[in-house]
Design a protein around this motif. Structure first.
Motif, PDB file in Angstrom:
ATOM      1  N   SER A  80      28.503  -9.834 -69.718  1.00 46.44           N
ATOM      2  CA  SER A  80      27.673  -9.916 -68.515  1.00 46.44           C
ATOM      3  C   SER A  80      28.245 -10.849 -67.455  1.00 46.44           C
ATOM      4  CB  SER A  80      26.250 -10.361 -68.879  1.00 46.44           C
ATOM      5  OG  SER A  80      25.514  -9.295 -69.443  1.00 46.44           O
ATOM      6  N   PHE A  81      29.159 -11.735 -67.843  1.00 41.68           N
ATOM      7  CA  PHE A  81      29.717 -12.669 -66.863  1.00 41.68           C
ATOM      8  C   PHE A  81      30.497 -11.954 -65.750  1.00 41.68           C
ATOM      9  CE2 PHE A  81      32.780 -12.292 -70.320  1.00 41.68           C
ATOM     10  CZ  PHE A  81      33.973 -12.044 -69.655  1.00 41.68           C
ATOM     11  N   VAL A  82      30.895 -10.701 -65.993  1.00 42.86           N
ATOM     12  CA  VAL A  82      31.613  -9.976 -64.934  1.00 42.86           C
ATOM     13  C   VAL A  82      30.669  -9.500 -63.835  1.00 42.86           C
ATOM     14  CG1 VAL A  82      33.399  -9.230 -66.546  1.00 42.86           C
ATOM     15  CG2 VAL A  82      31.489  -7.693 -66.048  1.00 42.86           C
ATOM     16  N   PHE A  83      29.356  -9.572 -64.080  1.00 40.73           N
ATOM     17  CA  PHE A  83      28.362  -9.127 -63.099  1.00 40.73           C
ATOM     18  C   PHE A  83      27.503 -10.257 -62.541  1.00 40.73           C
ATOM     19  CE2 PHE A  83      28.913  -5.301 -65.816  1.00 40.73           C
ATOM     20  CZ  PHE A  83      29.411  -4.447 -64.849  1.00 40.73           C
ATOM     21  N   THR A  84      27.600 -11.434 -63.125  1.00 44.70           N
ATOM     22  CA  THR A  84      26.761 -12.536 -62.654  1.00 44.70           C
ATOM     23  C   THR A  84      27.498 -13.859 -62.775  1.00 44.70           C
ATOM     24  OG1 THR A  84      24.740 -13.826 -63.046  1.00 44.70           O
ATOM     25  CG2 THR A  84      25.646 -12.624 -64.937  1.00 44.70           C
ATOM     26  N   GLY A  91      33.628 -20.151 -73.145  1.00 43.84           N
ATOM     27  CA  GLY A  91      34.544 -20.778 -72.200  1.00 43.84           C
ATOM     28  C   GLY A  91      34.824 -19.960 -70.968  1.00 43.84           C
ATOM     29  N   TYR A  92      34.358 -18.703 -70.942  1.00 40.89           N
ATOM     30  CA  TYR A  92      34.538 -17.853 -69.775  1.00 40.89           C
ATOM     31  C   TYR A  92      33.196 -17.667 -69.072  1.00 40.89           C
ATOM     32  CZ  TYR A  92      39.046 -16.677 -71.831  1.00 40.89           C
ATOM     33  OH  TYR A  92      40.312 -16.747 -72.356  1.00 40.89           O
ATOM     34  N   GLY A  93      33.242 -17.695 -67.767  1.00 42.43           N
ATOM     35  CA  GLY A  93      32.002 -17.532 -67.010  1.00 42.43           C
ATOM     36  C   GLY A  93      32.216 -16.723 -65.750  1.00 42.43           C
ATOM     37  N   GLY A  94      31.114 -16.311 -65.159  1.00 43.56           N
ATOM     38  CA  GLY A  94      31.177 -15.567 -63.921  1.00 43.56           C
ATOM     39  C   GLY A  94      31.506 -16.455 -62.741  1.00 43.56           C
ATOM     40  N   ASN A  95      31.844 -15.832 -61.625  1.00 45.09           N
ATOM     41  CA  ASN A  95      32.163 -16.563 -60.407  1.00 45.09           C
ATOM     42  C   ASN A  95      31.908 -15.675 -59.186  1.00 45.09           C
ATOM     43  OD1 ASN A  95      34.454 -14.813 -60.208  1.00 45.09           O
ATOM     44  ND2 ASN A  95      35.617 -16.215 -61.521  1.00 45.09           N
ATOM     45  N   PHE A  96      32.507 -16.017 -58.075  1.00 41.14           N
ATOM     46  CA  PHE A  96      32.319 -15.233 -56.850  1.00 41.14           C
ATOM     47  C   PHE A  96      32.652 -13.763 -57.061  1.00 41.14           C
ATOM     48  CE2 PHE A  96      34.593 -13.314 -53.250  1.00 41.14           C
ATOM     49  CZ  PHE A  96      33.555 -13.223 -52.325  1.00 41.14           C
ATOM     50  N   TRP A  97      33.715 -13.487 -57.826  1.00 37.51           N
ATOM     51  CA  TRP A  97      34.125 -12.095 -58.035  1.00 37.51           C
ATOM     52  C   TRP A  97      33.094 -11.310 -58.824  1.00 37.51           C
ATOM     53  CZ3 TRP A  97      37.352 -10.699 -54.657  1.00 37.51           C
ATOM     54  CH2 TRP A  97      38.356 -11.566 -54.196  1.00 37.51           C
ATOM     55  N   SER A  98      32.277 -11.998 -59.598  1.00 39.03           N
ATOM     56  CA  SER A  98      31.175 -11.317 -60.293  1.00 39.03           C
ATOM     57  C   SER A  98      30.231 -10.677 -59.281  1.00 39.03           C
ATOM     58  CB  SER A  98      30.398 -12.307 -61.165  1.00 39.03           C
ATOM     59  OG  SER A  98      31.234 -13.000 -62.049  1.00 39.03           O
ATOM     60  N   LEU A  99      29.956 -11.390 -58.199  1.00 34.51           N
ATOM     61  CA  LEU A  99      29.079 -10.865 -57.157  1.00 34.51           C
ATOM     62  C   LEU A  99      29.737  -9.686 -56.437  1.00 34.51           C
ATOM     63  CD1 LEU A  99      27.711 -14.200 -55.648  1.00 34.51           C
ATOM     64  CD2 LEU A  99      26.568 -12.654 -57.252  1.00 34.51           C
ATOM     65  N   VAL A 100      31.044  -9.772 -56.239  1.00 29.00           N
ATOM     66  CA  VAL A 100      31.764  -8.658 -55.609  1.00 29.00           C
ATOM     67  C   VAL A 100      31.646  -7.406 -56.472  1.00 29.00           C
ATOM     68  CG1 VAL A 100      34.033  -7.806 -54.885  1.00 29.00           C
ATOM     69  CG2 VAL A 100      33.368 -10.172 -54.387  1.00 29.00           C
ATOM     70  N   PRO A 105      30.671  -2.115 -55.283  1.00 27.94           N
ATOM     71  CA  PRO A 105      30.662  -0.715 -55.729  1.00 27.94           C
ATOM     72  C   PRO A 105      29.292  -0.057 -55.581  1.00 27.94           C
ATOM     73  CG  PRO A 105      31.789  -2.106 -57.327  1.00 27.94           C
ATOM     74  CD  PRO A 105      31.104  -3.030 -56.360  1.00 27.94           C
ATOM     75  N   ARG A 106      28.219  -0.818 -55.823  1.00 27.15           N
ATOM     76  CA  ARG A 106      26.871  -0.259 -55.760  1.00 27.15           C
ATOM     77  C   ARG A 106      26.475   0.049 -54.322  1.00 27.15           C
ATOM     78  NH1 ARG A 106      26.282  -3.447 -60.507  1.00 27.15           N
ATOM     79  NH2 ARG A 106      26.850  -2.031 -62.196  1.00 27.15           N
ATOM     80  N   MET A 149      37.883  -3.311 -61.016  1.00 29.30           N
ATOM     81  CA  MET A 149      37.686  -4.687 -60.553  1.00 29.30           C
ATOM     82  C   MET A 149      37.587  -5.646 -61.731  1.00 29.30           C
ATOM     83  SD  MET A 149      35.049  -4.414 -57.344  1.00 29.30           S
ATOM     84  CE  MET A 149      35.622  -3.880 -55.720  1.00 29.30           C
ATOM     85  N   ILE A 150      36.938  -5.225 -62.799  1.00 30.00           N
ATOM     86  CA  ILE A 150      36.869  -6.053 -64.005  1.00 30.00           C
ATOM     87  C   ILE A 150      38.279  -6.331 -64.515  1.00 30.00           C
ATOM     88  CG2 ILE A 150      36.244  -6.032 -66.458  1.00 30.00           C
ATOM     89  CD1 ILE A 150      33.655  -4.595 -65.668  1.00 30.00           C
ATOM     90  N   TYR A 151      39.109  -5.317 -64.525  1.00 29.38           N
ATOM     91  CA  TYR A 151      40.479  -5.470 -65.005  1.00 29.38           C
ATOM     92  C   TYR A 151      41.265  -6.473 -64.151  1.00 29.38           C
ATOM     93  CZ  TYR A 151      45.313  -4.338 -66.204  1.00 29.38           C
ATOM     94  OH  TYR A 151      46.621  -4.422 -66.593  1.00 29.38           O
TER      95      TYR A 151
END
Length: 206
Positions: A80-84, A91-100, A105-106, A149-151
């Motif tokens: 879910s960190f790729v979307f929020t 140790g991995y988290g979302g960031n600005f690109w999560s919002l992109v 795309p939506r 984008m996730i990739y």
């Protein structure tokens, strides 16, 4: 003009209500698959874009993205960190690109199908293929942009969350596109054709 605007706003409100209803109904709008979620929420966005135009369609796409942000923040999966930006794991988290990823795309799901529909309709003068193609296009825009984008933005983190080697990641991405994206696109095409034919005739009658 005022009557037309009021009518459009009412129609937008109805589509928003459908999007929210799908989003909050378990196993309907967002279908959990363990490591990710399949969705049919793009369908009312696509149909709304066809009927109301790309401006309102983009707004409906934004609402779609907002439901994804909230769902992945408060009911997360391992990726879910790729979307929020408000969720992290291992140790991995979302960031600005999560919002992109969550919104761009939506929003395009609410724009691209309108032009696909109008282009095919003008070229063939047949509504059925235009509706079906718009549904497929809208769904594929969502899947292809999100997964690619996730990739590019979260490749290493996404591979770690899925416990796969980074060298095999794009193969996994292609697998998700094939297993989730293609069936979603087919369903979107069928539903857009079936529902769109009824709604476009209703709107045309005024």
């Amino acid at each position: 003009m005022k009557t037309q605007t009021t009518r459009e706003l009412v129609q937008v409100a109805l589509f928003v209500a459908i999007i929210v209803l799908l989003a909050v109904t378990p196993f309907l709008g967002y279908i959990p698959l363990g490591f990710t979620r399949a969705t049919i929420i793009h369908v009312p966005v696509i149909i709304g874009a066809i009927i109301l135009g790309p401006r309102y369609g983009a707004f409906l796409g934004f609402v779609f993205g907002l439901t994804s942000l909230l769902t992945n923040t408060f009911n997360p999966t391992a990726t879910s960190f790729v979307f929020t930006p408000f969720y992290s794991i291992g140790g991995y988290g979302g960031n600005f690109w999560s919002l992109v990823i969550c919104f761009v795309p939506r929003i395009l799901v609410g724009i691209v199908p309108y032009y696909v529909y109008q282009g095919i309709l003008k070229g063939t003068k047949k509504e059925a293929p235009a509706l079906a193609a718009a549904g497929v296009a809208g769904s594929l825009v969502n899947t292809l942009l999100v997964m690619n984008m996730i990739y590019f933005f979260f490749g290493e983190a996404y591979a770690s969350a899925k416990e796969i080697d980074i060298s095999a990641l794009y193969g996994v991405i292609l697998g998700v596109i094939g297993i989730n994206g293609v069936p979603e696109a087919i369903v979107a095409g069928i539903l857009t054709l079936a529902i769109g034919k009824v709604l476009t005739r209703y709107v045309a009658r005024g």
